[in-house]
Enzyme design. Structure first.
Site, PDB file in Angstrom:
ATOM      1  N   ALA A  50      45.499  37.105  40.469  1.00 30.14           N
ATOM      2  CA  ALA A  50      44.170  37.446  39.985  1.00 30.14           C
ATOM      3  C   ALA A  50      44.139  37.130  38.496  1.00 30.14           C
ATOM      4  CB  ALA A  50      43.902  38.926  40.227  1.00 30.14           C
ATOM      5  N   ALA A  51      43.506  36.028  38.141  1.00 27.60           N
ATOM      6  CA  ALA A  51      43.501  35.560  36.751  1.00 27.60           C
ATOM      7  C   ALA A  51      42.568  36.377  35.879  1.00 27.60           C
ATOM      8  CB  ALA A  51      43.116  34.095  36.722  1.00 27.60           C
ATOM      9  N   CYS A  52      42.989  37.537  35.504  1.00 28.77           N
ATOM     10  CA  CYS A  52      42.140  38.380  34.653  1.00 28.77           C
ATOM     11  C   CYS A  52      41.993  37.777  33.263  1.00 28.77           C
ATOM     12  CB  CYS A  52      42.705  39.788  34.573  1.00 28.77           C
ATOM     13  SG  CYS A  52      44.474  39.873  34.677  1.00 28.77           S
ATOM     14  N   HIS A  53      42.913  36.894  32.883  1.00 30.31           N
ATOM     15  CA  HIS A  53      42.816  36.285  31.554  1.00 30.31           C
ATOM     16  C   HIS A  53      41.717  35.238  31.523  1.00 30.31           C
ATOM     17  CE1 HIS A  53      45.514  33.636  33.828  1.00 30.31           C
ATOM     18  NE2 HIS A  53      45.055  32.678  33.063  1.00 30.31           N
ATOM     19  N   ARG A  54      41.198  34.884  32.710  1.00 34.38           N
ATOM     20  CA  ARG A  54      40.095  33.914  32.747  1.00 34.38           C
ATOM     21  C   ARG A  54      38.749  34.619  32.770  1.00 34.38           C
ATOM     22  NH1 ARG A  54      42.837  30.541  37.433  1.00 34.38           N
ATOM     23  NH2 ARG A  54      44.505  29.562  36.263  1.00 34.38           N
TER      24      ARG A  54
END
Length: 98
Positions: A50-54
């Site tokens: 889950a790319a929370c940094h995106r």
DNA sequence: GCTTTGACTCTCG
DNA sequence: TCGAGAGCCAAAG
């Protein structure tokens, strides 16, 4: 499936070199819980999947990151996303609207 | 079941 | 352009 689980599912749909906003995610879930989306990322158990940094703020700013904003920016730049002063430079270009 | 908290957004000066 | 204030929802205590 709880609210945050849905959030994580959406996060996994974000392709490389693209970003999205908390607002968009909330809208996709049919709600306006922007802040709850942030909470979901905070408790995100699907770390790199889950790319929370995106996920950034609606105005193109990176917002805050618990694990260190600098790290995330480095990751984004590595994907072709230019970040300057905590803000996405070509925001309209890299914005992923699902 | 009410209160607090948060990786947020919008509006106004 | 920027900061402050108000409003919003879900999860945890």
């Amino acid at each position: 499936m709880s609210f945050q689980e849905k959030v994580w599912e959406l996060l996994k749909q974000i392709p490389e070199g693209k970003v999205t906003t908390y607002k968009i995610i909330a809208e996709k879930l049919g709600t306006k819980a922007y802040r709850a989306v942030g909470n979901a990322c905070h408790n995100n158990p699907y770390a790199p999947e889950a790319a929370c940094h995106r996920v950034v703020n609606s105005n193109g700013k990176t917002g805050g990151f618990r694990t260190g904003i600098k790290e995330k920016i480095g990751l984004l730049e590595n994907e072709g996303i230019e970040v300057e002063n905590g803000r996405i430079k070509n925001f309209d270009k890299v914005l992923f609207r699902f």
